[in-house]
Write a protein that holds these residues in place. Structure first.
Motif, PDB file in Angstrom:
ATOM      1  N   MET A   1       0.853  -1.181   0.000  1.00 21.50           N
ATOM      2  CA  MET A   1       0.000   0.000   0.000  1.00 21.50           C
ATOM      3  C   MET A   1       0.895   1.240   0.000  1.00 21.50           C
ATOM      4  N   PRO A   2       0.623   2.198  -0.854  1.00 14.69           N
ATOM      5  CA  PRO A   2       1.455   3.407  -0.913  1.00 14.69           C
ATOM      6  C   PRO A   2       1.476   4.169   0.414  1.00 14.69           C
ATOM      7  N   THR A   3       2.596   4.807   0.671  1.00 10.20           N
ATOM      8  CA  THR A   3       2.823   5.521   1.926  1.00 10.20           C
ATOM      9  C   THR A   3       1.734   6.543   2.221  1.00 10.20           C
ATOM     10  N   GLN A   4       1.354   7.347   1.231  1.00  8.38           N
ATOM     11  CA  GLN A   4       0.338   8.386   1.455  1.00  8.38           C
ATOM     12  C   GLN A   4      -0.996   7.770   1.853  1.00  8.38           C
ATOM     13  N   GLU A   5      -1.324   6.640   1.266  1.00  2.00           N
ATOM     14  CA  GLU A   5      -2.592   5.988   1.595  1.00  2.00           C
ATOM     15  C   GLU A   5      -2.578   5.480   3.033  1.00  2.00           C
ATOM     16  N   VAL A   6      -1.465   4.886   3.440  1.00  2.00           N
ATOM     17  CA  VAL A   6      -1.342   4.385   4.819  1.00  2.00           C
ATOM     18  C   VAL A   6      -1.411   5.556   5.799  1.00  2.00           C
ATOM     19  N   TYR A   7      -0.684   6.629   5.507  1.00  2.00           N
ATOM     20  CA  TYR A   7      -0.700   7.800   6.376  1.00  2.00           C
ATOM     21  C   TYR A   7      -2.104   8.398   6.444  1.00  2.00           C
ATOM     22  N   GLY A   8      -2.775   8.447   5.325  1.00  2.00           N
ATOM     23  CA  GLY A   8      -4.145   8.954   5.292  1.00  2.00           C
ATOM     24  C   GLY A   8      -5.077   8.137   6.168  1.00  2.00           C
ATOM     25  N   ARG A   9      -4.906   6.821   6.146  1.00  2.00           N
ATOM     26  CA  ARG A   9      -5.736   5.961   7.000  1.00  2.00           C
ATOM     27  C   ARG A   9      -5.455   6.235   8.469  1.00  2.00           C
ATOM     28  N   LEU A  10      -4.181   6.406   8.809  1.00  2.00           N
ATOM     29  CA  LEU A  10      -3.835   6.711  10.196  1.00  2.00           C
ATOM     30  C   LEU A  10      -4.442   8.039  10.638  1.00  2.00           C
ATOM     31  N   LEU A  11      -4.359   9.038   9.772  1.00  2.00           N
ATOM     32  CA  LEU A  11      -4.961  10.337  10.093  1.00  2.00           C
ATOM     33  C   LEU A  11      -6.463  10.214  10.285  1.00  2.00           C
ATOM     34  N   HIS A  12      -7.093   9.416   9.445  1.00  2.00           N
ATOM     35  CA  HIS A  12      -8.539   9.213   9.554  1.00  2.00           C
ATOM     36  C   HIS A  12      -8.904   8.538  10.878  1.00  2.00           C
ATOM     37  N   GLU A  13      -8.071   7.620  11.338  1.00  2.00           N
ATOM     38  CA  GLU A  13      -8.317   6.939  12.620  1.00  2.00           C
ATOM     39  C   GLU A  13      -8.186   7.899  13.801  1.00  2.00           C
ATOM     40  N   VAL A  14      -7.154   8.723  13.768  1.00  2.00           N
ATOM     41  CA  VAL A  14      -6.839   9.579  14.911  1.00  2.00           C
ATOM     42  C   VAL A  14      -7.571  10.922  14.839  1.00  2.00           C
ATOM     43  N   LEU A  15      -7.761  11.450  13.629  1.00  2.00           N
ATOM     44  CA  LEU A  15      -8.358  12.775  13.414  1.00  2.00           C
ATOM     45  C   LEU A  15      -7.678  13.834  14.283  1.00  2.00           C
ATOM     46  N   PRO A  16      -6.373  14.009  14.101  1.00  3.45           N
ATOM     47  CA  PRO A  16      -5.653  14.981  14.929  1.00  3.45           C
ATOM     48  C   PRO A  16      -6.101  16.407  14.651  1.00  3.45           C
ATOM     49  N   SER A  17      -6.171  17.184  15.721  1.00  6.19           N
ATOM     50  CA  SER A  17      -6.509  18.597  15.614  1.00  6.19           C
ATOM     51  C   SER A  17      -5.918  19.304  16.825  1.00  6.19           C
ATOM     52  N   VAL A  18      -5.987  20.622  16.820  1.00  9.52           N
ATOM     53  CA  VAL A  18      -5.493  21.387  17.955  1.00  9.52           C
ATOM     54  C   VAL A  18      -6.207  20.896  19.214  1.00  9.52           C
TER      55      VAL A  18
END
Length: 66
Positions: free
Chosen positions: A1-18
């Motif tokens: 799986m491409p790096t950007q796709e994996v990172y995107g999935r991680l961001l979607h799981e965590v939903l980081p924000s201020v």
């Protein structure tokens, strides 16, 4: 799986924000601790997320010290 796709999935799981509350802080810092504990077993995408979460935690800590 491409790096950007994996990172995107991680961001979607965590939903980081201020971080604006203690509850958010606990959640983000818990996730950060888990990534730190993985050490050399972290994937590059997890390291990237770990760095982002560390910035968010540091920002919150600095704002709370005033």
């Amino acid at each position: 799986m491409p790096t950007q796709e994996v990172y995107g999935r991680l961001l979607h799981e965590v939903l980081p924000s201020v971080i604006e509350s203690g509850v958010q802080y606990d959640s983000i810092s818990g996730r950060l601790s888990g990534l730190v504990r993985k050490g050399r077993h972290r994937r590059p995408e997890e390291t990237r997320l770990m760095k982002l979460l560390a910035v968010l935690v540091r920002d919150y800590d600095e704002r709370q010290s005033f």
